[in-house]
Design an enzyme around this catalytic site. Structure first.
Site, PDB file in Angstrom:
ATOM      1  N   CYS A 108       0.783  -1.244   0.000  1.00  0.00           N
ATOM      2  CA  CYS A 108       0.000   0.000   0.000  1.00  0.00           C
ATOM      3  C   CYS A 108       0.813   1.292   0.000  1.00  0.00           C
ATOM      4  O   CYS A 108       0.757   2.079  -0.946  1.00  0.00           O
ATOM      5  CB  CYS A 108      -0.925   0.005   1.207  1.00  0.00           C
ATOM      6  SG  CYS A 108      -2.099  -1.364   1.257  1.00  0.00           S
ATOM      7  N   HIS A 137      -2.904   6.502   4.335  1.00  0.00           N
ATOM      8  CA  HIS A 137      -1.805   5.549   4.567  1.00  0.00           C
ATOM      9  C   HIS A 137      -0.428   6.097   4.169  1.00  0.00           C
ATOM     10  O   HIS A 137       0.436   5.366   3.699  1.00  0.00           O
ATOM     11  CB  HIS A 137      -2.068   4.225   3.836  1.00  0.00           C
ATOM     12  CG  HIS A 137      -1.406   3.056   4.524  1.00  0.00           C
ATOM     13  ND1 HIS A 137      -1.389   1.793   4.013  1.00  0.00           N
ATOM     14  CD2 HIS A 137      -0.725   2.990   5.706  1.00  0.00           C
ATOM     15  CE1 HIS A 137      -0.741   0.984   4.818  1.00  0.00           C
ATOM     16  NE2 HIS A 137      -0.331   1.690   5.855  1.00  0.00           N
TER      17      HIS A 137
END
Length: 606
Positions: free
Chosen positions: A129, A185
């Site tokens: 990610c 994130h």
């Protein structure tokens, strides 16, 4: 918390899909099913990716039948030459998890948008990610931002380096309104790391890498649990209504479009949480997948169907509020699928978290009325770092000459079918990942230590060193009830001394034939290229856990915890010693100002 299946709060009622409203829906789906079956057969037989030809295009009149809203601006032709940019990043979608790649999962919206746009069939991202998101928003490889290793974890005092100009910051310079909805994130330990401080006018979404789709709650470890839904810089308690995140985020996008003037350029970054674990979906989306025996695959399919419907509703909103004709819609997965969590990368090798093709080759396409060559397939090399310079150029922005980017402007490649300016990709060099036990400088001809995890692509050739990760091919039958030994014939057990692999990806996209022993000269050339890249790497940023990050100390919410005055108090404790060593103290203070606290410095060894 256990994943939800049919249980859960009632879902937000979406707008009906024009495809579903059509009386010929069932017939078309039967036809598409036959086409996808043929596609997979031809893929395995001929060994190259050529899906998507011959898909029927739906009538454009569907959008015209959508009633005009009364709560937003009237649709009109845009007066700006700058295009509206909509970047949709989905989480953990596998290469085969889209209809036009032969999936059993129904994705009519994605199939239609891709068929009418340009499918990117040689498109690469990162295997996890944070790296993909950082490369998209900076146009730089991980080795140039210090994010070479793993992800940014909730308890780490770490974030995307503040000295990197982000894509939304560059777009704001030329008049864009910038909005982010979804998963960030990229770190949040300081207020300066938050999305609203990195170029976004508004932010609605989560800061962490995952969490419950309904409660927006996340436990990183026992005793480290908190709420993770934000509106701008504050916890979004008012939105905590038990709405499934995919639908909630779509509703927010619709609200943004309804309130924005389409004559002014907008950048929408929609980073859906789906289809990342936990595997949760509203009950109605399971209806078409009761025949899927594997429960993880069934849940995953339901999540993806909900996501496909959400993207249909975003597209309808773009048309409804007058943005569509001057818009560029880019769709991308952030990494490969995780078979243990329902994803499929077949027939590619490996999974999420690996540098095999299954971890880094992504589903991607561009859909836009502004494309010159619509309904085509692009097999030129494209990488996620390329969006940064491409979109800034399309927005009539500028890139400072002294900024060293790793991305290329590839708009003419996509829109007009020209050759890509990109001839290589550094997939990564991670100096602190688990070392290959039998890797060595000798195995790397004295050029490179093959114990280090790295991967590079140069034209047709791909080289991997170290421990590239889980290397199985996971065929579709693995999602049946065939038993635990269902695909052992696909497993490859390399000899204990293996730490270098070479593949011709164009001829062998499934990485079945290792050519490293046959072409040592090519291996040496790629190892030298790795070594050259490594000389430009910055120190790895992977600091230890900070106990101040515990949400219990922050009102039960994950959020910024580090404060500059904490450092000031610490430096004031030894005032007497500071006077005795005045010069040294000044130097140390100056050094600290340029660093993030607790960050390790150089962890690279060769």
């Amino acid at each position: 918390m256990a994943p939800r299946d049919f249980a859960g709060p009632p879902p937000l009622q979406p707008q009906p899909s024009p495809l579903q409203a059509s009386g010929i829906w069932q017939g078309k789906m039967l036809a598409m099913g036959a086409l996808t079956g043929v596609s997979v057969l031809s893929l395995i037989t001929y060994g190259y990716l050529s899906w998507g030809h011959g898909l029927e295009e739906e009538e454009e009149g569907a959008a015209a039948r959508v009633p005009q809203g009364r709560d937003g601006p009237e649709p009109s032709s845009s007066s700006t030459s700058q295009p509206h940019i909509v970047f949709i990043l989905v989480d953990d979608q596998g290469f085969r998890d889209v209809g036009y790649h032969g999936s059993e999962i129904k994705t009519p919206t994605l199939d239609k948008l891709a068929a009418q746009g340009v499918k990117l069939e040689n498109y690469y991202v990162q295997p996890i990610c944070t790296p993909s998101r950082s490369q998209f928003i900076t146009g730089k490889y991980q080795i140039h931002t210090g994010l070479q290793h793993s992800i940014i974890r909730p308890t780490q005092p770490n974030c995307l380096p503040l000295d990197n100009a982000t894509l939304p910051q560059k777009l704001k310079e030329v008049g864009y309104s910038t909005h982010m909805v979804g998963k960030w994130h990229l770190g949040f330990y300081r207020k300066e790391c938050m999305p609203t401080k990195r170029g976004f006018d508004t932010f609605f979404g989560s800061l962490l890498g995952s969490g419950d789709y309904y409660t927006h709650y996340k436990c990183d470890s026992p005793g480290m649990c908190g709420y993770d839904l934000y509106e701008n810089d504050n916890a979004a308690w008012d939105h905590d209504n038990g709405i499934y995140s995919t639908q909630m985020y779509t509703q927010k996008v619709q609200q943004i479009l309804a309130s924005h003037n389409p004559r002014k350029p907008i950048f929408l970054y929609i980073a859906y949480q789906a289809v990342h674990s936990p595997l949760q979906a509203p009950g109605k989306y399971f209806e078409h997948y009761r025949s899927i025996i594997n429960i993880n695959r069934r849940r995953y399919a339901a999540m993806l169907s909900c996501l496909d419907e959400a993207i249909n509703n975003v597209t309808l909103a773009l048309k409804r509020y007058g943005f569509y004709d001057n818009s560029i819609i880019i769709y991308s997965s952030d990494n490969g699928g995780q078979p243990m969590a329902g994803g499929s990368n077949w027939p590619l090798r490996g999974s999420k978290g690996t540098y095999w093709e299954g971890g880094i080759r992504a589903v991607g396409f561009v859909h836009s009325p502004l494309l010159k060559n619509k309904g085509t397939i692009c097999k030129e090399l494209v990488h996620i770092t390329d969006w940064y310079p491409t979109l800034i150029t399309l927005a009539e922005g500028w890139i400072d000459e002294d900024i060293q980017l790793d991305g290329y402007d590839i708009w003419e490649t996509i829109s007009e079918g020209l050759r890509s300016p990109r001839v290589d990709i550094l997939h990564n060099i991670d100096p602190i990942y688990t070392k290959a036990k039998n890797g060595s400088w000798a195995a790397g001809f004295g050029i490179w230590n093959t114990a280090i995890q790295s991967a590079i692509r140069v034209k047709h050739w791909k080289l991997l060193t170290g421990n590239p990760g889980y290397s199985d091919w996971v065929p579709p039958q693995s999602f049946s009830n065939a038993g635990p030994n269902r695909w052992h014939n696909e497993r490859i057990s390399w000899s204990a001394g293996k730490s270098v692999w070479l593949f011709n990806i164009t001829a062998d996209p499934y990485e079945r034939v290792d050519l490293s022993s046959k072409y040592p000269g090519i291996v040496k050339k790629l190892l030298r290229r790795l070594s050259q890249f490594n000389k430009t790497a910055v120190p790895v940023r992977y600091p230890p856990k900070d106990p101040r990050s515990n949400p219990r100390l922050n009102g039960g919410v994950w959020g910024p915890w580090y404060k500059e005055d904490d450092k000031t108090r610490k430096t004031g404790k030894n005032k007497a010693k500071q006077k005795q060593k005045k010069n040294k103290t000044k130097k140390k203070k100056h050094w600290k100002k340029g660093q993030f606290p607790n960050c390790q410095t150089d962890l690279t060894h060769g």
